[in-house]
Design a protein around this motif. Structure first.
Motif, short mmCIF file in Angstrom:
data_model
loop_
_atom_site.label_atom_id
_atom_site.label_comp_id
_atom_site.label_asym_id
_atom_site.label_seq_id
_atom_site.Cartn_x
_atom_site.Cartn_y
_atom_site.Cartn_z
N ARG B 28 1.15 -1.46 -0.10
CA ARG B 28 -0.07 -0.08 -0.36
C ARG B 28 0.89 1.46 0.14
O ARG B 28 1.64 1.26 0.57
CB ARG B 28 -0.65 -0.51 1.05
N ARG B 29 0.70 1.91 -0.90
CA ARG B 29 1.55 3.60 -0.65
C ARG B 29 0.30 4.76 -0.84
O ARG B 29 -0.59 4.89 -2.04
CB ARG B 29 1.91 3.44 -2.00
N VAL B 30 0.57 5.48 -0.10
CA VAL B 30 0.09 6.93 -0.28
C VAL B 30 0.73 7.47 -0.87
O VAL B 30 1.59 8.18 -1.08
CB VAL B 30 -0.90 7.45 1.05
N VAL B 31 -0.02 8.42 -1.51
CA VAL B 31 0.68 9.65 -2.51
C VAL B 31 -0.01 11.14 -2.60
O VAL B 31 -0.97 11.31 -2.69
CB VAL B 31 0.13 9.26 -4.27
N ASP B 32 0.76 12.06 -1.85
CA ASP B 32 0.23 12.81 -1.55
C ASP B 32 0.82 14.08 -2.78
O ASP B 32 1.32 14.05 -3.98
CB ASP B 32 1.06 13.73 -0.69
N LEU B 33 -0.41 14.73 -3.10
CA LEU B 33 -0.81 14.82 -4.35
C LEU B 33 -1.20 16.82 -4.70
O LEU B 33 -1.88 17.53 -3.36
CB LEU B 33 -1.67 14.86 -5.36
N GLY B 34 -1.15 17.74 -5.00
CA GLY B 34 -2.44 18.93 -4.99
C GLY B 34 -2.92 18.78 -6.69
O GLY B 34 -2.35 20.75 -7.05
N LEU B 35 -3.39 18.16 -6.92
CA LEU B 35 -4.37 18.48 -8.63
C LEU B 35 -5.70 19.46 -8.74
O LEU B 35 -6.62 18.90 -8.59
CB LEU B 35 -3.91 17.26 -9.07
N PRO B 36 -5.16 20.55 -9.04
CA PRO B 36 -6.89 20.97 -9.18
C PRO B 36 -7.55 20.14 -10.40
O PRO B 36 -7.30 19.87 -11.29
CB PRO B 36 -6.56 22.54 -9.40
N LEU B 37 -9.05 20.00 -9.88
CA LEU B 37 -9.19 19.23 -10.48
C LEU B 37 -10.24 19.73 -12.19
O LEU B 37 -10.37 19.11 -13.18
CB LEU B 37 -10.98 18.62 -9.98
N ALA B 39 -8.22 20.88 -14.15
CA ALA B 39 -6.49 20.84 -14.55
C ALA B 39 -6.44 21.10 -16.03
O ALA B 39 -5.66 21.91 -16.70
CB ALA B 39 -5.74 20.00 -14.24
N HIS B 120 -22.44 26.64 -20.05
CA HIS B 120 -21.55 27.49 -19.80
C HIS B 120 -20.22 27.39 -21.00
O HIS B 120 -20.95 26.43 -21.55
CB HIS B 120 -20.98 27.43 -18.28
N CYS B 151 -22.49 29.00 -13.26
CA CYS B 151 -21.47 28.45 -14.05
C CYS B 151 -20.24 28.91 -14.41
O CYS B 151 -19.58 28.64 -14.46
CB CYS B 151 -22.05 27.43 -15.17
N PHE B 155 -15.31 28.11 -15.06
CA PHE B 155 -14.50 27.72 -16.30
C PHE B 155 -13.90 28.74 -16.86
O PHE B 155 -14.64 29.08 -17.45
CB PHE B 155 -15.53 27.23 -17.41
N GLN B 180 -19.09 34.46 -6.73
CA GLN B 180 -18.04 34.11 -7.40
C GLN B 180 -17.91 34.52 -8.49
O GLN B 180 -16.81 35.18 -9.21
CB GLN B 180 -18.04 32.62 -7.91
#
Lengths: 117, 253
Positions: B28-37, B39, B120, B151, B155, B180
């Motif tokens: 098992r491996r945990v991968v830390d990320l910071g990926l905007p959805l 992207a 949109h 919306c 985007f 927003q």
């Protein structure tokens, strides 16, 4: 809004990370959602429950970390919490603030099971 | 065969991670990320901006509720551009090409994007439309987004600046209700000022206060496409958007 489309984007990214890590499957996915991201966490969770089927994340749980709104005041320099409806500085009341956090919409962590060789 | 636990795993001794035994089917491996959805769309938006930059062009994202007067404003603008600014428009609607047709009748090159069910415009749609505009003959591109206060804010379309319209009949509290979208605007235009008498509840200074309250420093222009009042300030702002100069319109404090 668009939680279904965002869910697809999320699962695509998870699948890509799984491929890069040569994983057999994904067991856990964590995302961070801020109140200014325009996403309803509950709707994302519902979309995910269905969307993950047939993917490498089919059995992966989804953890949603709720981010808070933080601003830095350009008038007095203080940093602090704020709300989506009230982005003014909590210390001096100035509306001249800079958003530090709160519009997060990130995939922050995946837990994978490595493939055997 | 593994000498530690007798399993058929060929790669050597069992591995322990944080005291957890080797999982039955692997590590098992945990991968830390910071990926905007966002992207993928963000990357496409960057490609749109690069495409525009290659032609020495900038784009403005025009957003508002349906019926606030985006197309009418562009029609009125067309008549005031002669010799000063060559505008091209990417027009977004769910259905019909009525708006692009209206703009073409006023002499503006306009490409209609009918989104079907999408509420949109996104960067992919805008990129496709860009290829159909005569970019070499333009000074500025306006992207008239689908009428929607929710919306479009989520985007990126590859624009360099955003404008939010708010018409007087809609009420002056829209910036507070749709933070927003209004917060991301570099300019807020209050339209249908010719209806001010009939919209007695609408106060420009209150709308501006709501705008400041959501953290926006955007200048506010009040105009009427029908009467022409206030259009000069709008055309001046548009003209300032070409060639990378920042807007210098008077700010409402």
């Amino acid at each position: 809004m668009h939680e279904a489309a965002l869910c697809s984007a999320l699962l695509e990214q998870v699948a890509r990370v799984a491929r890069e890590q040569d994983a057999a499957r994904v067991v856990r996915v964590r995302v961070r959602i801020g109140p200014l991201a325009g996403v309803e966490p509950e709707l994302l969770a519902r979309a995910y429950a269905v969307g993950r089927i047939g993917t490498v994340a089919e059995e992966a749980s989804l953890e949603i970390e709720l981010a808070t709104v933080r601003v830095r005041c350009r008038a007095c320099g203080r940093e602090g919490a704020a709300s989506p409806q009230q982005l003014c500085c909590g210390s001096c009341g100035s509306a001249d603030t800079q958003l530090l956090a709160g519009d997060d919409l990130l995939l922050t962590q995946v837990e994978l099971v490595a493939r055997l060789h | 065969m593994c000498t530690e636990c007798g399993c058929s795993h060929r790669s050597g001794p069992a591995i322990r991670v944080d005291g957890q035994p080797l999982a039955r089917d692997g590590l098992r491996r945990v991968v830390d990320l910071g990926l905007p959805l966002s992207a993928a769309n963000d990357a496409e938006a960057a490609r749109v901006r690069a495409h525009l930059d290659a032609h020495g062009l900038r784009a403005v994202n025009l957003m508002s509720a349906p019926g606030s007067g985006k197309t009418a404003l562009l029609e009125a603008t067309a008549g005031r551009l002669a010799g000063r600014l060559r505008l091209g428009v990417i027009e977004g609607d769910l259905a019909t090409d009525r708006d692009a047709e209206r703009l073409r009748r006023h002499g503006l090159p306009a490409i209609q994007v009918t989104t079907g069910n999408a509420c949109h415009l996104d960067a992919t749609m805008v990129h496709a439309a860009l290829h159909a505009l005569p970019l070499a003959e333009l000074d500025l591109v306006v992207i008239e987004n689908v009428g929607n206060l929710v919306c479009p804010a989520a985007f990126e379309v590859g624009a360099h600046a955003s404008v939010a319209l708010l018409s007087m009949p809609e009420g002056d509290d829209k910036p507070a209700k749709y933070p927003q979208l209004f917060r991301m605007a570099d300019l807020v235009v209050i339209t249908k000022a010719d209806l001010a008498m009939a919209c007695a509840d609408f106060a420009v200074d209150r709308a501006t206060r709501y705008l400041r309250g959501i953290g926006s420093h955007a200048p506010v222009i009040v105009l009427s496409a029908r009467s022409g009042a206030g259009l000069d300030a709008w055309v001046d702002w548009l003209a300032e958007q070409r060639g990378g100069r920042r807007a210098s319109a008077q700010r409402t404090p």
